[in-house]
Design a protein around this motif. Structure first.
Motif, PDB file in Angstrom:
ATOM      1  N   CYS A 363      23.521   7.487  62.993  1.00 26.13           N
ATOM      2  CA  CYS A 363      23.776   8.827  62.460  1.00 26.13           C
ATOM      3  C   CYS A 363      24.116   9.785  63.593  1.00 26.13           C
ATOM      4  CB  CYS A 363      22.557   9.339  61.695  1.00 26.13           C
ATOM      5  SG  CYS A 363      22.229   8.456  60.154  1.00 26.13           S
ATOM      6  N   LEU A 364      25.038  10.697  63.314  1.00 21.40           N
ATOM      7  CA  LEU A 364      25.563  11.575  64.355  1.00 21.40           C
ATOM      8  C   LEU A 364      25.368  13.041  63.993  1.00 21.40           C
ATOM      9  CD1 LEU A 364      28.912   9.682  65.025  1.00 21.40           C
ATOM     10  CD2 LEU A 364      26.871   9.679  66.475  1.00 21.40           C
ATOM     11  N   PHE A 365      24.865  13.799  64.966  1.00 17.57           N
ATOM     12  CA  PHE A 365      24.824  15.255  64.886  1.00 17.57           C
ATOM     13  C   PHE A 365      25.983  15.822  65.699  1.00 17.57           C
ATOM     14  CE2 PHE A 365      20.309  13.834  64.900  1.00 17.57           C
ATOM     15  CZ  PHE A 365      19.969  14.215  63.613  1.00 17.57           C
ATOM     16  N   LEU A 366      26.264  17.086  65.504  1.00 16.12           N
ATOM     17  CA  LEU A 366      27.291  17.742  66.295  1.00 16.12           C
ATOM     18  C   LEU A 366      26.677  18.396  67.522  1.00 16.12           C
ATOM     19  CD1 LEU A 366      29.641  19.265  63.569  1.00 16.12           C
ATOM     20  CD2 LEU A 366      30.260  17.598  65.315  1.00 16.12           C
ATOM     21  N   ASP A 380      11.064  13.408  48.310  1.00 13.28           N
ATOM     22  CA  ASP A 380      12.381  14.026  48.199  1.00 13.28           C
ATOM     23  C   ASP A 380      13.470  13.273  48.954  1.00 13.28           C
ATOM     24  OD1 ASP A 380      11.489  16.212  46.639  1.00 13.28           O
ATOM     25  OD2 ASP A 380      10.718  17.185  48.441  1.00 13.28           O
ATOM     26  N   GLY A 381      13.155  12.797  50.132  1.00 15.12           N
ATOM     27  CA  GLY A 381      14.177  12.210  50.987  1.00 15.12           C
ATOM     28  C   GLY A 381      14.462  13.120  52.162  1.00 15.12           C
ATOM     29  N   LEU A 382      15.734  13.443  52.373  1.00 14.96           N
ATOM     30  CA  LEU A 382      16.154  14.270  53.500  1.00 14.96           C
ATOM     31  C   LEU A 382      16.208  15.726  53.055  1.00 14.96           C
ATOM     32  CD1 LEU A 382      19.124  13.426  55.855  1.00 14.96           C
ATOM     33  CD2 LEU A 382      18.902  15.698  54.898  1.00 14.96           C
ATOM     34  N   VAL A 383      15.484  16.584  53.773  1.00 11.71           N
ATOM     35  CA  VAL A 383      15.441  18.004  53.451  1.00 11.71           C
ATOM     36  C   VAL A 383      16.139  18.769  54.572  1.00 11.71           C
ATOM     37  CG1 VAL A 383      13.984  19.985  52.907  1.00 11.71           C
ATOM     38  CG2 VAL A 383      13.251  17.668  52.242  1.00 11.71           C
ATOM     39  N   MET A 384      17.237  19.430  54.230  1.00 10.56           N
ATOM     40  CA  MET A 384      18.083  20.099  55.213  1.00 10.56           C
ATOM     41  C   MET A 384      18.046  21.613  55.015  1.00 10.56           C
ATOM     42  SD  MET A 384      22.243  19.789  55.623  1.00 10.56           S
ATOM     43  CE  MET A 384      22.238  18.099  56.214  1.00 10.56           C
ATOM     44  N   LYS A 385      17.688  22.326  56.066  1.00  8.01           N
ATOM     45  CA  LYS A 385      17.741  23.784  56.035  1.00  8.01           C
ATOM     46  C   LYS A 385      19.191  24.231  56.133  1.00  8.01           C
ATOM     47  CE  LYS A 385      15.958  27.949  58.267  1.00  8.01           C
ATOM     48  NZ  LYS A 385      15.124  28.494  59.378  1.00  8.01           N
ATOM     49  N   ILE A 386      19.571  25.162  55.288  1.00 10.24           N
ATOM     50  CA  ILE A 386      20.925  25.693  55.295  1.00 10.24           C
ATOM     51  C   ILE A 386      21.004  26.808  56.339  1.00 10.24           C
ATOM     52  CG2 ILE A 386      22.730  26.772  53.902  1.00 10.24           C
ATOM     53  CD1 ILE A 386      21.938  23.904  53.122  1.00 10.24           C
ATOM     54  N   PHE A 399      24.324  19.151  59.924  1.00  8.52           N
ATOM     55  CA  PHE A 399      25.367  18.135  59.762  1.00  8.52           C
ATOM     56  C   PHE A 399      24.802  16.803  60.214  1.00  8.52           C
ATOM     57  CE2 PHE A 399      28.590  15.495  61.688  1.00  8.52           C
ATOM     58  CZ  PHE A 399      29.813  15.768  61.102  1.00  8.52           C
ATOM     59  N   ILE A 400      24.926  15.767  59.369  1.00  9.65           N
ATOM     60  CA  ILE A 400      24.539  14.402  59.733  1.00  9.65           C
ATOM     61  C   ILE A 400      25.656  13.476  59.293  1.00  9.65           C
ATOM     62  CG2 ILE A 400      22.812  12.585  59.534  1.00  9.65           C
ATOM     63  CD1 ILE A 400      20.855  14.694  58.556  1.00  9.65           C
ATOM     64  N   LEU A 528      26.670  14.523  55.531  1.00 10.63           N
ATOM     65  CA  LEU A 528      25.843  15.430  54.743  1.00 10.63           C
ATOM     66  C   LEU A 528      25.831  16.758  55.469  1.00 10.63           C
ATOM     67  CD1 LEU A 528      22.836  13.012  54.054  1.00 10.63           C
ATOM     68  CD2 LEU A 528      25.011  13.209  52.810  1.00 10.63           C
ATOM     69  N   TYR A 529      26.094  17.844  54.750  1.00  7.46           N
ATOM     70  CA  TYR A 529      26.359  19.105  55.433  1.00  7.46           C
ATOM     71  C   TYR A 529      25.967  20.270  54.537  1.00  7.46           C
ATOM     72  CZ  TYR A 529      29.433  22.895  57.218  1.00  7.46           C
ATOM     73  OH  TYR A 529      29.955  24.080  57.676  1.00  7.46           O
ATOM     74  N   GLY A 530      25.369  21.281  55.140  1.00  7.68           N
ATOM     75  CA  GLY A 530      25.064  22.509  54.439  1.00  7.68           C
ATOM     76  C   GLY A 530      25.255  23.703  55.350  1.00  7.68           C
ATOM     77  N   THR A 531      25.667  24.814  54.775  1.00 12.11           N
ATOM     78  CA  THR A 531      25.880  26.017  55.584  1.00 12.11           C
ATOM     79  C   THR A 531      25.708  27.265  54.727  1.00 12.11           C
ATOM     80  OG1 THR A 531      27.457  27.169  57.030  1.00 12.11           O
ATOM     81  CG2 THR A 531      28.386  25.993  55.156  1.00 12.11           C
TER      82      THR A 531
END
Length: 556
Positions: A363-366, A380-386, A399-400, A528-531
């Motif tokens: 898995c890659l981050f920026l 839940d699984g993966l919890v991503m803060k926006i 971003f993953i 997987l991405y949130g903003t």
């Protein structure tokens, strides 16, 4: 924190071993964006590394005992304190690492382009941890590798033209400097081993990716020539002394695909940047990069790692493809052990990640990893803060990424997300770089309705282009998102709460995600991405799983 997130990398699972006399090998052996391979053999073990550019963690390390079955065991750059790539475009960062071994220590040499330049790292264990970098400001150029000759060590690299006066565009040299690998101290002056390439009168370009090996009484220097595109090749020189003079092989190049018909079926092109290694059978093999275009020079999977045997002709090494074209499959003439249960890396395959134990090392981050925006739990699984950062910038967004590894494939995720405002978005990216991506996401429209949207990266300015928008009929349900790739055609689909799939857009231009259009040196990812699009937010998106399946017709 990052080591906990990457815990799945260390889990071998219930691997099963099957030994056979001959084994079919799929090319590429590392599918997807795994360019610039370098390999070393230590006893019965093989270790291979690749370029990672501005992605983090950096420089993946793979292990094998048969050149067929590979497992990622670490990343060389896995601590932000070692290095980060903030401010770099994603196609910059780390270029062409090389791995070497000497007297119980593993070494990595590499170039951080546009920043501090060349560096040296070491470890007693290729699984890490790896040291902080020793910077080598006097090594001016790219693609450094080490060569150990008795009690002396040398660093070989692509350097400037003599007197820094190139005779033509792409005129470079291969240079060598004695070095103390423990301290990085250079000894004496550097020497030019190759000027321009095989034949300076023909104006050869971009001699790079050099390695030196000794076989018998000969020192062999081999390197890529022609640039890492359709004119790419591998050439070889030899000398009776480590510092030359080096004489080119009269039948160079020893590897290329540039002279084959462009309209051939299922082409593999742009081959070069090779390194040789002794196989388990005592014969010589080469790992090298090449690409798999679906049309012309259009490919989205990036530069990949291939394998082929090497034949010795009159004491010269020549890559033996068994014919003019690089084969998609061939037989290794020795016993190999098929290891079931390893993450798949070649041929046709599928996998599903539920994130119950974190994420794996592929898995890659920026650009870096900053703790706090990513957590996992079994419920839940993966919890991503926006967060405000976007993938259009040069920072560290939420971003993953996972590599696209086939021309024909699909990626699916399930997201639970309740956006507060239209600026908050979470979903699935098809990502080549900051200026070339598609984003399927859950959001709100200007009236507050729950919608699923498809965006294209901005052509001008910093605002994404809205391509398609659909109102969600069950706004509180989980949203499934799916991207299908078929060469130059991509489609984007969605499903509400497990209901039948609906088309978001079924005829999206995949060439827009190709290296031919985007330029640079990388391949496409699904991410997987949130903003929150530049605004502060405390919202979170939950991704329950990521599923990938690839099925290319050449692997039947």
């Amino acid at each position: 924190m990052l080591k906990k997130l990457l815990i799945a990398l260390l889990i071998t699972g219930s691997a099963q071993l099957t030994t056979q006399a001959q084994t079919k090998v799929n090319n590429p052996i590392l599918a997807g964006f795994y360019p610039d391979p370098s390999i070393v053999k230590v006893n019965k073990d093989y270790y291979l590394v690749n370029s990672s550019f501005a992605y983090f963690p950096g420089i993946p390390v793979f292990h094998s005992q048969d050149l067929k079955n590979w497992k990622q065991i670490s990343n060389v750059i896995d601590r932000p304190t070692q290095m980060n790539f903030m401010g770099d475009r994603v196609t910059r960062g780390l270029f062409a690492p090389a791995i070497n071994y000497h007297n119980g220590t593993y070494y990595i040499t590499c170039t951080q382009i546009d920043q501090k330049g060349n560096f040296l790292m070491s470890s007693k264990d290729p699984a890490g941890p790896w040291s902080d970098p020793i910077w080598l400001p006097q090594v001016r150029g790219i693609d450094p590798s080490l060569f150990f000759d008795g009690d002396k060590a040398y660093i070989i690299y692509n350097g400037d033209a003599p007197d820094n006066k190139p005779l033509y565009s792409g005129h470079r040299t291969i240079r060598m400097h004695e070095i103390d690998p423990l301290t990085g101290k250079l000894i004496g002056d550097n020497q030019v081993l190759v000027n321009g390439g095989v034949d300076l009168s023909k104006k050869p370009v971009w001699i790079e990716g050099p390695h030196v090996m000794k076989v018998g009484d000969w020192y062999y220097l081999y390197a890529a020539e022609g640039g890492t595109s359709v004119n790419h090749s591998e050439v070889v020189f030899r000398s009776k002394a480590v510092n030359g003079p080096y004489v080119p092989y009269e039948h160079n190049p020893i590897l290329t695909q540039r002279d084959l018909p462009a309209d051939r079926k299922d082409p593999i092109t742009s081959a070069g940047h090779a390194e040789f290694v002794t196989g388990p059978d005592g014969r010589t093999y080469a790992v090298f990069l090449a690409v798999r275009p679906y049309e012309g020079n259009y490919y989205n999977t990036g530069r990949e790692t291939f394998l082929a045997p090497v034949t010795w002709k009159n004491e010269w090494p020549v890559v033996d493809l068994g014919g003019p074209e690089i084969p998609y499959t061939f037989e290794l003439p020795y016993k190999t052990t098929t290891v079931k249960g390893l993450p798949p890396l070649n041929g046709n395959f599928s996998y599903r990640t539920r994130f119950e134990n974190g994420i794996d090392g592929s898995c890659l981050f920026l650009r870096t990893y900053e703790p706090g925006w990513l957590t996992f739990n079994k419920a839940d699984g993966l919890v991503m803060k926006i967060r405000p950062e976007t993938c259009m910038g040069k920072g560290h967004p939420s971003f993953i990424g996972k590599r696209q590894q086939h021309m024909r494939c699909e990626a699916t995720t399930t997201v639970r997300f309740n956006p507060a405002k239209p600026n908050e978005k979470a979903g699935l990216l098809a990502f080549q770089d900051e200026h070339h991506f598609y984003f399927a996401c859950r959001s709100k429209d200007s009236t507050g309705k729950a919608v699923v949207q498809l965006y294209r990266s901005p052509q001008k300015g910093e605002t994404m282009e809205l391509m398609t928008e659909r109102t969600l009929t069950t706004p509180n349900a989980e949203l499934n998102l799916r991207i299908k790739a078929d060469g130059a055609r991509y489609s984007f689909e969605y499903s509400e709460g497990g209901q039948p799939w609906k088309m978001l857009d079924g005829n999206v231009d995949g060439k827009f995600l190709s290296t031919q259009v985007a330029g640079g040196f990388i391949g496409s990812l699904f991410a997987l991405y949130g903003t929150s699009s530049g605004e502060a937010s405390n919202n979170k998106a939950i991704f329950r799983s990521f599923t990938y399946s690839g099925n290319d017709s050449v692997y039947k």
